[in-house]
Design an enzyme around this catalytic site. Sequence first.
Site, short mmCIF file in Angstrom:
data_model
loop_
_atom_site.label_atom_id
_atom_site.label_comp_id
_atom_site.label_asym_id
_atom_site.label_seq_id
_atom_site.Cartn_x
_atom_site.Cartn_y
_atom_site.Cartn_z
N SER A 101 0.83 -1.21 0.00
CA SER A 101 0.00 0.00 0.00
C SER A 101 0.87 1.27 0.00
O SER A 101 0.50 2.27 -0.62
CB SER A 101 -0.98 -0.01 1.17
OG SER A 101 -0.31 0.09 2.40
N ASN A 195 13.86 3.41 4.56
CA ASN A 195 12.89 2.39 4.97
C ASN A 195 11.83 3.06 5.83
O ASN A 195 12.08 4.08 6.47
CB ASN A 195 13.60 1.30 5.79
CG ASN A 195 12.64 0.22 6.26
OD1 ASN A 195 11.81 -0.26 5.48
ND2 ASN A 195 12.72 -0.16 7.52
N HIS A 197 9.21 2.21 9.04
CA HIS A 197 8.94 1.25 10.12
C HIS A 197 7.71 1.76 10.88
O HIS A 197 7.59 2.96 11.13
CB HIS A 197 10.16 1.15 11.04
CG HIS A 197 9.97 0.16 12.15
ND1 HIS A 197 10.12 -1.19 11.96
CD2 HIS A 197 9.62 0.34 13.45
CE1 HIS A 197 9.86 -1.82 13.09
NE2 HIS A 197 9.57 -0.91 14.01
N GLU A 267 1.54 6.52 7.56
CA GLU A 267 2.70 6.12 6.74
C GLU A 267 2.56 6.62 5.32
O GLU A 267 3.50 7.13 4.71
CB GLU A 267 2.83 4.59 6.70
CG GLU A 267 3.32 3.97 7.98
CD GLU A 267 3.51 2.46 7.84
OE1 GLU A 267 3.83 1.98 6.75
OE2 GLU A 267 3.32 1.76 8.85
#
Length: 303
Positions: A101, A195, A197, A267
Site C-alpha cells: 500500500s 525504509n 517502520h 505512513e
Amino acid sequence: METQSLLSGLCTDPTIFSSFRNAKNPLFFAPSPSSSVSFSQRHKWVSYTTPHSSPQRAWSKQRLNCTNRVENVGDSISHGKDLENGVRRKKLAVFVSGGGSNFRSIHKASLQGSILGDVVVLVTNKRGCGGAEYAKDKGIPVVLFPKSKDEPDGLSPSELVSALRRFEVDFIILAGYLKLIPVELIRAYHRSIVNIHPSLLPAFGGKGYYGMKVHKAVIASGARYSGPTIHFVDEHYDTGRILAQSVVPVLANDTAEELAAKVLQEEHRLYVEVTAALCEERIIWRDDGVPLIRCKENPSHYR
Ligand code: GRF
C-alpha cells in the site's frame, strides 16, 4: 556471464531489454536478440542470460564536499533535461514483500506530480505479493531478490546492484520489504536507501519487530503514542539514521489492528512527503550525521 531474472513488466532501456508483445500477454517482455531467452508462460516469468556484461554505466552521482555545516545529498549533476526548478527528475526502485500500500501511494503521487520522480522498478522476494501484482498491472518491471533455494531465479546482491544501475536508479525506497539489505547494496547506494517502520524508533524496532508484532508490543508496553519512522538504511534492522517521524495517539481501547490502521494511514502521507523531499534534493546532513528535511516553503527551516 551474467544472469538476470525479471517478472513481466515494462522496461524503457533498450540496452537491457527489447519489448516483446504477444496477443495473450501484452506486458510480456523479452531481452534483446543477442541474449539467450527462456521464460515460463505459466509464471509470467522472464529469465535470460546475456553473452557478456554490458559496460557499467559510470555511477554519475557526485556528492558535494562537506565544507559547510551541512551536506546536500542530492544529485549535483544536471543532465539538462526533465529539470524542474533546476532539479532533475529521479528514478526510484521500490522494494516490497507484501500488499504494497505504501508503494501504491508513492506511485500514485508520482503520477499525480507531487513526487519529482518515477518508480522505474519494483524489487520483491515474493513474486506473487500484492505489490508485485500491482507493478505488473501498471507495467513496472519486477525483479526478484534475493536468490534462494526456493527462488533460484532471484538475483544475487551484485547482480541486483548491476540491474539497479542499469535502470539508473537514484533512490531505493523500502516499503515493507522483510529481508535484510546486503552490504553490497548499502555501499553502492550510500545515503540513498530509506525504509519505513511502523513505530517510533528506536522503540519497538530490530529483528523480529515487523507487522502486527510491533503494534501488539506497543499496546502491551502502555505507550501512549506510536507512529511511523522513516530512516536511512544500514546493515542492521531499523538502526539507520532517523529522517522523519509522525505521531499517532494510542487510545486506551485500541486493538493492535486499529493501531496498525491508524499508523498505516499516516505512513502513506509521510512516505510521500519524504520521497518528494528526497527527489527534490532537500535532504541535508547535519555535522553530527543527522539527516534533516529542508522545508519547501521556507528553505531556512528544517524538519
Ligand atoms: C508497513 O507497516 C511498513 O511500516 C512496514 O511494512 C508495512 C508495509 O505495508 N515496513 P504495505 O505493504 O506498504 O501495505
